[in-house]
Design a protein around this motif. Sequence first.
Motif, short mmCIF file in Angstrom:
data_model
loop_
_atom_site.label_atom_id
_atom_site.label_comp_id
_atom_site.label_asym_id
_atom_site.label_seq_id
_atom_site.Cartn_x
_atom_site.Cartn_y
_atom_site.Cartn_z
N ILE A 23 -28.55 -27.75 -12.82
CA ILE A 23 -27.35 -26.92 -12.78
C ILE A 23 -26.12 -27.79 -12.92
N GLU A 24 -25.24 -27.40 -13.80
CA GLU A 24 -23.95 -28.08 -13.94
C GLU A 24 -22.93 -27.32 -13.09
N TRP A 25 -22.66 -27.87 -11.93
CA TRP A 25 -21.81 -27.18 -10.98
C TRP A 25 -20.34 -27.33 -11.35
N GLY A 26 -19.62 -26.25 -11.31
CA GLY A 26 -18.17 -26.31 -11.48
C GLY A 26 -17.49 -26.66 -10.18
N GLU A 27 -16.19 -26.86 -10.25
CA GLU A 27 -15.42 -27.21 -9.06
C GLU A 27 -15.31 -26.00 -8.13
N ASN A 492 -18.15 -20.74 -7.89
CA ASN A 492 -18.97 -21.95 -7.97
C ASN A 492 -19.60 -22.39 -6.65
N TYR A 493 -19.81 -21.45 -5.74
CA TYR A 493 -20.50 -21.78 -4.49
C TYR A 493 -22.01 -21.67 -4.63
N ILE A 494 -22.46 -20.74 -5.45
CA ILE A 494 -23.90 -20.52 -5.64
C ILE A 494 -24.16 -20.24 -7.12
N VAL A 495 -25.44 -20.34 -7.50
CA VAL A 495 -25.90 -19.92 -8.82
C VAL A 495 -27.18 -19.13 -8.63
N GLY A 496 -27.24 -17.95 -9.25
CA GLY A 496 -28.44 -17.13 -9.17
C GLY A 496 -29.41 -17.48 -10.28
N ILE A 497 -30.67 -17.75 -9.92
CA ILE A 497 -31.71 -18.10 -10.87
C ILE A 497 -32.75 -16.99 -10.87
N LYS A 498 -32.98 -16.42 -12.05
CA LYS A 498 -33.91 -15.31 -12.17
C LYS A 498 -35.34 -15.81 -12.05
N THR A 499 -36.12 -15.17 -11.19
CA THR A 499 -37.55 -15.46 -11.06
C THR A 499 -38.32 -14.18 -11.30
N TYR A 509 -30.89 -17.81 -5.08
CA TYR A 509 -29.58 -18.44 -5.18
C TYR A 509 -29.64 -19.88 -4.68
N SER A 510 -29.18 -20.79 -5.56
CA SER A 510 -29.03 -22.20 -5.20
C SER A 510 -27.60 -22.43 -4.72
N ILE A 511 -27.46 -23.30 -3.76
CA ILE A 511 -26.15 -23.56 -3.15
C ILE A 511 -25.58 -24.85 -3.71
N ASN A 512 -24.31 -24.83 -4.04
CA ASN A 512 -23.63 -26.00 -4.58
C ASN A 512 -23.72 -27.15 -3.58
N PRO A 513 -24.28 -28.30 -3.98
CA PRO A 513 -24.42 -29.43 -3.05
C PRO A 513 -23.09 -29.89 -2.47
N GLU A 514 -21.99 -29.71 -3.23
CA GLU A 514 -20.69 -30.13 -2.72
C GLU A 514 -20.28 -29.31 -1.50
N PHE A 515 -20.62 -28.01 -1.51
CA PHE A 515 -20.30 -27.18 -0.35
C PHE A 515 -21.14 -27.59 0.84
N ILE A 516 -22.41 -27.92 0.58
CA ILE A 516 -23.30 -28.35 1.67
C ILE A 516 -22.77 -29.64 2.29
N LYS A 517 -22.28 -30.56 1.45
CA LYS A 517 -21.71 -31.81 1.98
C LYS A 517 -20.52 -31.54 2.89
#
Length: 519
Positions: A23-27, A492-499, A509-517
Amino acid sequence: MSMSPNDEIIDNGVIALETQPPIEWGELKPIPDALKAVQPFNFNLLPDSLRMWIQDISERMQCPPDYPAIGAMVTLSAVIGRSVGIKPKAYDDWLVVGNLWGFAVGRPSAMKTPALSEALKPLKRLEVEARNRHNEQLDEYKIDAEMLKLTAEQITKDAKSAIKKGENAKAREMLAMSADEDTPAPTRKRYIVYDATIEKLGELLNENPNGLLLFRDEISGWLKTLDREDRANDKEFWIESFGGLGSYTYDRIGRGTIDIQAITTSVLGGIQPAKLQPYIINNMAGGSYDDGFIQRLQLAVYPEQNGRWKYIDRYPNKDAKDEAFNVYDAIANKIEFPEPEDEEIPYIRFSEDAQSLFIEWLTELEIELREGSLHPVMESHLTKYRSLIPSLALIIHIAELAAEQKNTIEPVSKKSLIKAIQWGEYLRTHAERIYGIGLNSERTAARLILTKIEQGKLSSGFTARDIKQSGWSGLTDNDTVKDALQLLEDFNYIVGIKTTGANRQTFKYSINPEFIKKT
């Protein structure tokens, strides 16, 4: 085997590793504030005699002063009740009763209930005194009733003797006198009810025509009662009772027809924002609460929480507390309210200078209401200010007279009206914030989801279903959760990935690593 945020579960539980590109995370972008700013409470809005009391409550409890302040105004309105109203125009017959509904909106930790309970204490003390007087009256009544009983028995005996002598007219006269001597039992003066059906409330109102106050520490329970199918007519009763001018008749099997001659009820309680939100949304969507009910919550406040705390342990300000009670006591027992003139409720008007100010204020309000620039819910809300401002002016004025030990009513002063208008400006900011709960519900829900992530209750790979099944307050509505997740993706806090599973597609939903930090 651990699973990365980009892994996909396929049939039979097999994990396909890294099936999605990185995932290419935006700001990260800040979520726009869902709540509008509100005016902080100004103690000068209160009647002068109550200012130190409310300040003392707020300081000792470290709660927003807004909560005990609205509690004081609503309890004052309950004591005044139908004793006196105000005719806001100089000549017109338009009559307003100073009846108020107040809601303290805030999180469970906001000290809503303790603050409101403090403001309720003068009414509780009046109730205790009224109960003691009633007990004394009951003792006297029991003696009088026994005397009447013995007298009636003697009259009956004498009437029988007269009939035997052929003196029927004399016997009839004796029995008529006996019937006229019946004495009704004394009724107990009440100020507060906590949980009563409208049938029982109707009986209490007939005994207390000046009005009653409904207090619920958690007002959402009351609202849920109004939603029940078997209590479908209750909301109509409460809406009617708000104005304080009308009467009400209901028919019940077992109780028959009950006429309530004077239906006036104040309401006071606390509620959490998430529990109020569905009613706000329902009102905006034209649902069952689009009937003016929400707009009657005129003293609803949702103040900022300070965030600071320090240990405070001191005695309450007794002088301030006693001064406040003396105001309530004077209104309940000492002030001589005017007698009604060819109508049920006595009234007063504005003083000459106050009348000029009211004309100026009302003209500005009516022009704004007709400009079409307001959101429909705010327009509907502000129409109630036509009666709210005169009500507040009346209440403040009566409280000031009581504090000055003036037991004769005077016209409402300009000073009281100025305070009432300032109350209106303050309350308007809180109304805008509260209606924002419904207007910006996805922002509120998005912030709640981020809070759950910060608390470790949601981690990468979560689904919308995980959120809804958790039953978290404010996150139970499908559409609201869906909109909140979309907003979090856009910022840009999460990205939904279709399964793809056996029977359906799901977004994880994957969580932006920057927010987790940052958390």
